[in-house]
Design an enzyme around this catalytic site. Structure first.
Site, short mmCIF file in Angstrom:
data_model
loop_
_atom_site.label_atom_id
_atom_site.label_comp_id
_atom_site.label_asym_id
_atom_site.label_seq_id
_atom_site.Cartn_x
_atom_site.Cartn_y
_atom_site.Cartn_z
N ARG A 203 0.82 -1.22 0.00
CA ARG A 203 0.00 0.00 0.00
C ARG A 203 0.85 1.27 0.00
O ARG A 203 0.59 2.19 -0.77
CB ARG A 203 -0.96 0.01 1.19
CG ARG A 203 -2.02 -1.06 1.11
CD ARG A 203 -2.89 -1.09 2.34
NE ARG A 203 -2.04 -1.34 3.52
CZ ARG A 203 -2.37 -1.04 4.75
NH1 ARG A 203 -3.52 -0.45 5.02
NH2 ARG A 203 -1.55 -1.32 5.74
N ASN B 49 -6.02 -2.75 2.00
CA ASN B 49 -5.98 -4.19 2.18
C ASN B 49 -7.41 -4.72 2.18
O ASN B 49 -8.34 -4.02 2.59
CB ASN B 49 -5.33 -4.57 3.51
CG ASN B 49 -3.82 -4.43 3.48
OD1 ASN B 49 -3.20 -4.40 2.42
ND2 ASN B 49 -3.22 -4.35 4.66
#
Length: 96
Positions: free
Chosen positions: A18, A36
């Site tokens: 990320r 996520n």
């Protein structure tokens, strides 16, 4: 302007996917978000110039060095005018 949503599966959590995605998106001038997923995958939304979004989709196919990407689903969506230059890391959605 184009918009693509990608769902990435494999070893993609706990490998800075990320944060690296955010850095890459900012460097390419792409707006959107990454998060996520409860199933261990990662979902991202990329919006911007066609070539820049294509580069982000290509990046998602490998991810950061520690990632092991097994599959990437790419979904075309209508451009919605996401805040230019804004790319955020979002929390994992609740799975009830």
């Amino acid at each position: 302007m184009v918009r693509k949503r990608v769902i990435v599966s494999g070893t993609v959590q706990g490998v800075f996917f990320r944060d690296t995605c955010r850095s890459e998106a900012v460097a390419h001038g792409v707006s959107g978000w990454v998060r996520n997923l409860p199933d261990g995958g990662v979902e991202a939304l990329f919006e911007g110039a066609e070539d820049a979004v294509a580069e982000m989709v290509a990046w998602a196919r490998t991810g950061p060095p520690a990632a092991v990407v097994r599959a990437v689903e790419v979904h075309d969506e209508p451009a919605a005018g996401v805040r230019p230059g804004g790319f955020e890391v979002r929390p994992t959605p609740y799975r009830g």
